[in-house]
Every structure is written in structure tokens, then in C-alpha cells.
Design an enzyme around this catalytic site. Sequence first.
Site: not given
Lengths: 723, 723
Positions: B372, B484, B460, B475
Site C-alpha cells: 500500500k 468510513e 482537524m 488513507e
Amino acid sequence: MALGERGGWDKSESRYCGVETDFNDDMPHLLSFNLSSGGFDFVVASLMDPNYRPSLMEKDIGGGSHVLPFAGSDLVLSPSQWSSHVVGKISSWIDLDSEDEILRTDSETTLKQEISWASHLSLQACLLPSPKGASCANYARCVNQILQSLNNMQLWLRIPLVKNDDDTTDFIPSGDSWELWNSFRLLCEHHSQLSVALDVLSSLPSANSLGRWLGEPVRAAIIHTDSFLTNARGYPCLSRRHQKLITGFLNHSIQVVISGKLNHGVPSVSLDSALDHTGTNVESSQRHSLRPYLDYIAYLYQRMDPLPEQERFELSYRDFLQSPLQGHNPLFHIISDEFCTIEFSNYYLSFQPLMDNLEAQTYETFEKDSVKYIQYQRAIGNALVDRVPDEEASSLTTVLMVVGAGRGPLVRASLQAAEETGRKLKIYAVEKNPNAVVTLHSLVRLEGWEKTVTIVSCDMRCWDAPEKADILVSELLGSFGDNELSPECLDGAQRFLKQDGISIPSSYTSFIQPVTASKLHNDVIPCLCAQVSPLEAISFSSKCALALQVKSHKDVVHFETAYVVKVHSVARLAPCEPVFTFTHPNFSTKKSNQRYKKLRFEIPSDTGSAMVHGFAGYFDAMLYKDVHLGIEPSTATPNMFSCCASSSVCFVESYFDTGLQIPAWFAIFFPLRTPVCIRPGSPLEVHFWRCCGSTKVWYEWCVASPNPSPVHNSNGRSYWVGL
Amino acid sequence: MALGERGGWDKSESRYCGVETDFNDDMPHLLSFNLSSGGFDFVVASLMDPNYRPSLMEKDIGGGSHVLPFAGSDLVLSPSQWSSHVVGKISSWIDLDSEDEILRTDSETTLKQEISWASHLSLQACLLPSPKGASCANYARCVNQILQSLNNMQLWLRIPLVKNDDDTTDFIPSGDSWELWNSFRLLCEHHSQLSVALDVLSSLPSANSLGRWLGEPVRAAIIHTDSFLTNARGYPCLSRRHQKLITGFLNHSIQVVISGKLNHGVPSVSLDSALDHTGTNVESSQRHSLRPYLDYIAYLYQRMDPLPEQERFELSYRDFLQSPLQGHNPLFHIISDEFCTIEFSNYYLSFQPLMDNLEAQTYETFEKDSVKYIQYQRAIGNALVDRVPDEEASSLTTVLMVVGAGRGPLVRASLQAAEETGRKLKIYAVEKNPNAVVTLHSLVRLEGWEKTVTIVSCDMRCWDAPEKADILVSELLGSFGDNELSPECLDGAQRFLKQDGISIPSSYTSFIQPVTASKLHNDVIPCLCAQVSPLEAISFSSKCALALQVKSHKDVVHFETAYVVKVHSVARLAPCEPVFTFTHPNFSTKKSNQRYKKLRFEIPSDTGSAMVHGFAGYFDAMLYKDVHLGIEPSTATPNMFSCCASSSVCFVESYFDTGLQIPAWFAIFFPLRTPVCIRPGSPLEVHFWRCCGSTKVWYEWCVASPNPSPVHNSNGRSYWVGL
């Protein structure tokens, strides 16, 4: 003002007639014009300006200070006016399955705004426009979301009454609008607040196809003025087939709504002479153009045959599921033969749940009215004559035992048969219920039967009979024949019967037929009939909050139980087939009361597809030779009920008549946990078992074709009758 | 003795090989001969003398003093011998759907006697003979009754592996034995103790047709000796197609049973040289004639490719449903974006349920092994080169923000990409989880990245970024891509991204395909994964008593939840179709993350009918331009997983190989409350919605055709992700 009076007993919704109106932001005027001048009971009125589109609004006005263009607020009409006289008509332009994403999004927004507004106004129902194409999944998804948190409001999905055998239109899959409804309701999971408003057009599908709708939750029939013909005097009228359909609807609590423009040149003189009975100010210039259509529907309504007394009495039992009292709940586990009742919490739970819950006077009415005992009397008379030749009539005495004598009706029938045929009789009346025995004793004394009748207050299973019987008479049959253990009881009583003795009944057969019965399906909830009376239970079952809660629980037990029910709003999809037969006496050495039957039902090719929610069950008994008694619709006992046509073609049609097709003896209903959709050409294969264990008897059933269902009630886990 | 060793990690049942034997009332001899001489692990042995018929017994002996002619009692073999080495073979003459009532009754009696006896012996399984004809309702009803009160024993229904496209035999409806199995299991309601033993014959149906069985509960493959070919040296061997099938079975925990007579002239020298490794006394005269077949199966087993380390690690996760941790239960309602985790009962419930439950070392293994981050590094490198021309490489500094930096793998990938491409980088690593921030700080210190990397320990959503980013790296993808809330998170982070900035990933798409997955269907039970670790949960879920209890409860909630699962024993019935796509950055003014997609799946015509238990879901992400990352089987990231053939014809076939077709990143499973049967020529139409409310995001799904299902998860009532 309602369609008229039918003796005051008709309390159904179908007394009220509505009218579909265009958008009008002067709601008070709209209402007074249609109700006072028009004579209608309610309007089906657009709630929102048809030019409204959410996507345009947002561009015009920022900040959210705009007001939605509704037809009128809850201040211009009182809440009770809104809720009693207005059915909300959802904007007909909405199309949630459009390829155009803006239209789709606008449609969803508007639908939710209008339903929310209608809930705010406490409307009883909203009319949802027809799906615009064959695909309705997004529309159904959105309606299903709304239904999850809706108050008591009903949503009527508008469906055109169309079935073209040849044409497959883009609009309706397979040309059959029932398919559209079926998809929509499956996606919405048979929600009890989702129902149908049928658009009746000038041409009608076949009778079998129409018949399917009687088992569906149809609330309204919207009749278009161009479906009316014109009679010789210029007035609107309906074709015979339309008349039959509308009468059938009125008999099934389906409200009529008139829609469209005046299409008939009604003579102006007649218009003027139409009196307004409401007494309010009517300007003749405002005379309602659709009044002649309403008058015609009222004429149809008033012309309907009045219901006979017994049928009126049973009105409140229509489509009301009654829990069988045996085996359903371990607490209520009772010994269920004719001779036994067990006291439980002050209730005598015997094998005839309905009759034992009735008041004494009603009980008596039943006993008197019923042709049942006339049939018994004929059967006993014939048996006496066969057994005793005329020349021995004065010398030979026949020993007759009434097994489960109850309050004595069979004793009376036996004595009358003996008198009629000039035979001598000795009767043993065996009864376990001590209360019934009290009644029996006073009956014998009052009638002076002491010399002929011996009352035995005893459990048959313990009785040491002093002699053997020539004739054994019993009435142990349930709605499904053997379902109250008549076979086991009569097998037990057989030891008192002479080798050449006669059992009345001599045989009986159960029958089933597949039915559409969406109301029964939705009502399969825990029955608390042992704790509330049937009438209380009716209002109880209408509490949809409870029903919803229970439905979501998906309780298998309640879908694996057979219910006694006066079936009314059902569609009978195929003629009955025989299931189990029992013959008495039975002297075979290896006798078993276990049974297994495989059945096949073909639905008529012009019916179209249909939903099977379960099976209506009946019985037919041969009392003696050609004297029979039964509720199987095609052979139901004559004079007692009017017979249904038994041909496979017109059995549905006959249910549109308003007579007494439905036998007074209630049927039994075997539900399916998941309703099965069947199509013409694919037979429905059904299996029924009667299983016997050491302590109980039960049925299992399943569908094997077109798609197998689970075997219901395995091992009698949900429903049984104790031995 | 098992088929051999595969490194000790193969604990599956398929290591053991059985043999079908004739009736023999000397069970100790039968067992020692087949196990010691034959080398088999178990016998499939008749329990009852095949000449026994209950109806004859009753005539012969009265009074009930007779003993049933069973093969041997629990005294001749020890209980552990019975249960470890014997599968009970139910009398093959039984026919519960015969027209002959005596045979039918005898069959039912014998079946119940033998099963009862097998339960007494604590056998692990019984082999039920094939239904004798197309109709199996009475057989299924009787087996279903037995299943209701069975101990832990499995019932293996014997089904011949037959599918004739042209022939419709009397025996098998539509010539396809799968239909027979399907009817039987529907009648028995998908009971978890009812499974299949397939009779493998010399001719095999098409690969697509065989593929269906991988999603069914097949426990044994009975290979007949006449299905074997003879090789040049006279030994039995299997055709290539048979080899592939058997290897596929062995890879799916399906046990092999050899049946039949010696059909091959195996050279006697070879027979003698076959060593017996068990070390017990073997008389060479008793050399087992079927040993060469066992040896060949053992050869196939040992020849199978060993599983790679990661696949072995994940063995215990195969077909194990993991509850998504968001929204499932109000108690666990968590804010589910990359930047937030909420502490609950000492568990950090973050958005990667599996990885967060792993121990630190395993976590590290994953981070290192996964391709990945190589893909991320390539994508970031390409973006840097596109953004900064070679001539400005030394002057221009690119601002890169890692959104959800975790333990820093994306920070490392970014720095390596910068080094590789010679670009200058300034990194903000934003992470909310304080534990991960600790790791990040030591990583930066250890690696000496202090000048380049700024760690922001902050949510954030509250962060006041000091400058805007050129590149935003995240990700946030789940198994289904957007599940998600990556779209919502990145929409929120977009305010820190320059107008011409780049988001990595730049887009992602979810995919689904219909699957047969009877194990997953039976395992849809309340997941308590938040309270037990996955490994504990595995043993937990195997407690079938609980599963049964919960299944009977028919809890809608659990059938309206999507599960993360390493799908293994499933049949993929059609190629994947794309569902929802999201693109970043998204500067459109009316952006919405709601989505609606209608999908159609055609099943290959040679598959036959198949059962759809639900949908396997995957994602594919475009990280940047042509660099993608994903688990959609036909395009799964190269080098990471071996690719599946993407053609519609052979996608099932490929799953018979034993390699690494199944991606290491687990899939998602959307169940159907009621499995849907599909037939070639009738496409499966499926609708999926992604719905957004003010506080949550959820999916709804339904089947619209061939038969509409309910809309699942209406309003997110069962499963949602909190905003």
C-alpha cells in the site's frame, strides 16, 4: 352528508364519498363549495402549488426566509376540518425514479415537505401519485423512510386499474398495474399504513383480475367521470360491470372518490331541482357540476341489499383473527375434547372460542337460527329409519348417545327425529362441563324428557357405559374439521358403539384454498383473546403502535399458528382442494390419525400474478349418507348460506355480489411467514401434514413450488392441540 | 493418519480422508481394517442392517421386546472411537416421498431411529441418502423436525454433483442437483446443522455451475473410484478438472471420502511397497484395496502450494464477520473520521476495527509488508514531479499535509517520494489520537525529520492551518471506499488545500457483486466485537446454541448491517459492478455526498440457478493519475495480491485455484434478510443508496428484480456511521 342510510348499522368508511379537486389556495371556499354545494364528504386536494420546485426556490431566495407555497395554513381551516374533510394530494409531478437527477432530488424534497405538512395538519390520509414508470425502487425507498416515523396517517398509493394481457407498456411491467403495487409494497415490507387508491377507468380488466384487489389494502376507488355512460334521460350511469365492481367496493369499506369534469349533458331542469339538504347558503350559480355523479353512487349504495341480522351481528368479526385457544401458549394448554374444559383465570376455555365468549342471549340466537340442527335431525331420522324397519318401530328401542351434549341441542334434534320417524329412542347425554349439565337438567325437566333421556355428568374417558350404542352423535368439528380432535375423541368413544353402529357424522373432510389477505397478514400478532373479549380485542388490535412493535419483532410463533376468522376482505385465488378425510367408526387394526397431503392449485390465466398470504381452511361433513353440513364455499350447506359458484372461472367474481356468500361458520386461516407470489402457469404446490405425538396433535405446512418456503410449525413448536 | 503435513498450520477438516463402507456388524474389525490397514481417518458406515423394515418387525415380534439390528453398540467401540472415526450412514433405501404409504412410514420410523441412535453414540455427523425423486417435501419436513431438537451432530445430505443442461430427469428437477439441495434447505430454513455431501462422478458440470457449491455448506466430497482414470503406470489418477475441483475442496475445508470398489489394476509390487506408517500389525492379506486412491488424494493435498505468511496469519479470519464499530449500537456511537477516536470502556474504537485490535507487532508487520505505502509513495512522487518542474526542484518547496498521520507510514512514504524525485517538501502531520502522536514524535526524532515534519496534535476540524497545502494525503478508505466517511472528511479538509492543489487519493469507487454465502448468512448474529477481541469472538461465534437462539429471534438489525469479512467460502456469482464514485478535491457549489445507483447482474447461463445471500463489497482508489490501490478482485493492486481473471466466464473457476486470489484487505458484506434465488436469463436488479442526514451517514439497499425485497436499513435504523 354520506351516501345515505342503510338502517344505521353500516358504520364503514364506504358511506363517505369524496371528490378530487385542483390546486386552490382558497381552501375555505374549496371546502364549502364541494361539501355544501357538492354534497361530498371530503375533498382530495393538492396541498402545494403545482409550480413549486425546490431547486428553483433556492435560487430565487437565499437565507431560508421563504415560505413554502402550501394551499392554506392550519388557521384558515380548523384542525378538525382539515382532518375530517381533506385528504392531501401529493404533487402529481413528482418522479423519484426519473433519470433526471434534479427532478429526482426535487421530487424527494417536495414529497417529504408535503407529507410533513400533512402530518402537521393531522390529515387522515395522503394520496401519493402513481409511479411514473416500471421502476419504482427509489420512490418506494423514500416512502418507506417516511413510513418509519409517520404518525397515524395513511398513505394511499394511486394505482390505475389496468391489466392488458397483450400489451407490455413501458409504464406497467407485464401490462398489469398490480405488479407495480406489488413491487412497491414488497419494498415497503407490507407496511400497514401503506394502502391503495385505485383509479377506475372506462375499461375494466377481467373479473378474476379484479378479484385480487379484494385481498389488498384498497382504501379508495377514484372513479373518473369519463368512465360513466349516459342513460336515456341524459344522466350519468355505470355499466353493469362497473356497477358490480363499485358495489363490491362499497361492501368492502372502500371509499369512492369522483374525479374529472362534467362529461354528461345533464338537463338543467334536473340540476335545479336537485335539493341541497345541508341547508347552507347555496348560490345556484355555484351548483356543483359533479353532483349527478355523486347522486348516482348514492343510488348504487342505497340499492344494495340490506345485510341479514346474523351477518350484521358478525360485522365486527370480519377479518378479525381469533387465536385458537389450544396449545398456543403453554399456560393455556388445555385438554381439548368435547368432554373437557379447564378453568383458567375465570375463563372457560373450550374448543369453540367464539361461541363461548358470546353472551347467553347471542348463544341462544345461534342455536335457534342455525340450520345445523335441522341437518342433524334429518341425518338422525334417516339413520333411525335405516336401523329400525317400520314393522319394528313400536317394539325396538334405539340407543343413542350424544357425546358432548352441551346445552342439549343435539338431544332435542334426536328426539324430534324420533318423533318424526315414529321410532323409539333411549338417549344418553354425556357432558363434562358442570355448568352445561345444570342447563341440561332443567331442559329435561321443562320438556318432560325424563323417561327418555339419561344425563351423564362425566368425562367420557372415565365413563363406564351400561350398554352399547346404536348411534353415536357428536358435534366436535372445528372450522377445519378435525382440528378440534374429533378423530381422537370419536376413536375413544367408539368402544361404546356396537360393531354395526352408526356415527353421526360418518365422515368429514377439510379443504383449503390460497388467498390474498393483506389485512390478516398484517394482523398476525400475539392474540390476547383469552384475556380480552373479542370486541375489546378489536379496538386493541387497531392500536397500530403495538402492531408495529410486534411486527418488527417478526415473531415466528404467530406466523405458525392457525386462526379462526370470518374472512371477508380476501381474494380467493383458486377453488378449494380437499385435504384430510376421516371416517367413523373406524375398526381398522392399524389406524392412524396422521395424515399427509400434497396439493396443487392453478390460478386462472386471466387473473395475472397474485400474492398468497396464506390459506383459508374449511370443512365438509357427511352426517349420514347424503345429509351433509359444511362451510366449504362451493358446497356450503344449502339454505344456510347462499352458495358460491363452484366453477373455477367465476369463483372470484361471485364475491363482488353483496349477498351472503360468506358462510356464517367462520373459516380457519393458515398464514405463510413470507407471502408467496404466484403466476398463472406456475402451479402452487402445497403440503399439509397432520402429525400426532404422544401428548399433542398439530399441523405442519409448507409451499414446495414455485419457491419452497420453510416447513411451518415444525414439531408443533408454535401451535398444537393437547391430547 | 491425515493426508500429510503442510507445515503444521493447516488445522482444517480437509486433512482427514474417509471411506464409505458396506454394512458390517463387526464394527471393531471394520474400523481397524479401514483405519490401520487402509490408512483412512474415518469410515462412513451403515448403522442399521439394510434388511430392516419396521413394518416387518412389528409383525414378527409383539410386545416390544425386540432389539433394533444396529451395527454395533457403544460397548464394542469406545465412545471416542465412535465419535472420532465414524460418520453414520443412514439406510439408503429410505424414501419419505414414495407413493407407497408403507414404505413412507417405514422410512420415517427408520430415519428417526437411526438418528436417535447416532446421537446416543455422539457421532459428529450422519450421511443422509439422496432424495429419491424431484419431490422431497416430506423428507425435508421429517429432517427439519429432527433438526429442531438435535444435539451438535451435523446432517450431511448426499447430493450427486449433476447438472445436465438438456436433460430434465424425473429424479432431478431441471437436471440440476443444486435445485434439489436448494429446495431441501429452504424447507429446513437454512438450518446450520444441515449440510451437503457431494457425490463426485466421472463427468463434471461446467466450472460456473461447480463454483456455486463453494458458497454452500459442503462438508464432504464423496469420490467414486470409477471417477478415477488410470495413469501410464497403472495407478489411479484424476482428470485435470477433477484435480482442480478436489484441490478447491481441500482448500475450503471439505473432506474427501472414497467410495466404491478397486477399479484399477494397480501392480502388486507397488502395493507391497506401500509402507504402512501407523506401525500397527498389518496382515498383507488384508491390504486395503482402496489405498491407492487415498494415496493419490494425499499426493494432491501435499502438492498444494503452501499459503504465504500473511494468508496463514489471516486463516482464522476467513468468513468471520466483524461488526462495523460505528453506529451499530447507540452505546458505541462514535465520531468516525480520521482525526477522532473516542475512548470507551478502555477500548479505542477507531475506524479500522481489525487493525486496531491487533497487537503492536502484528500492526508493524502489516505496515512493513503492505504494498500500500509503495503505491502511495509512487503517487506522491508523480504528483511532486507534475507540480514542480525539474528546473525549480531546488527552489520550490511543496507543502504536503498528511491528514490522519497515525504512526507515520504516510509521512515516511512522502519523504521517500521527495528524496526519489529530488523535490523539497514541508510536511504537516495532523493526528488527533494522542497515543499515535507519541509514536510520531519519537519517529521524527529517531529519523531526524525535525526540520521537514511538523506534528499537529489536533482535531482537524478545529485546526487553524498556518498555510494552504499543495498536496493533501490521506488513507481514510474502508473496505467499501467511502464507508468510513472519507468524502465528508476530505470535504472538511479541503479548506486547507490550494485551489489547484492535489488530493491523494484523487477518487475512489465502491464495487459489489452478488454472492452465495451460506456460512455468512447463518453467522449474522449480534457481534460483540467491541467487548471481545476478534480471536475470542471466533470461538464465541462457534457456540451454535447462541447462534440458534439469536437466529430464531430473526433480528432485523443484524441483517441490515454491513460486516467486514475476509470472504473465503463464498461463490461469486457475477463480476463486480461499480457503485459510488467520489472525486477530490470537489469545488462544485451544490455538492452532495448522497448517491443512488441501480445495478444489474447477469449470471452466466451455464451456472444454473443460485442463491444470493448478499453482496460482497470492495473499493478501488485512484491515488494519483494511473497509480491505483484497491481490492476489487478483477483489478486488485498488482504484486499485492494475485489477480483474478476478470472475464465474466471464468471468474468462478479461478477460485478453485489455491493461490492468493483473495485480497489481504478484507471485503465488506451486505446481507439480504431473505436470500434471493436467481436464474440465468433473469437479471438481478439491485439498488444501493448512500444517504446523508444531519448527524449520520448510512446505506440502504434492496433487490428490485426478479422479486422485490424490503428496502434494507431504512433511515439507517440498523446501521449507520455518525458524523
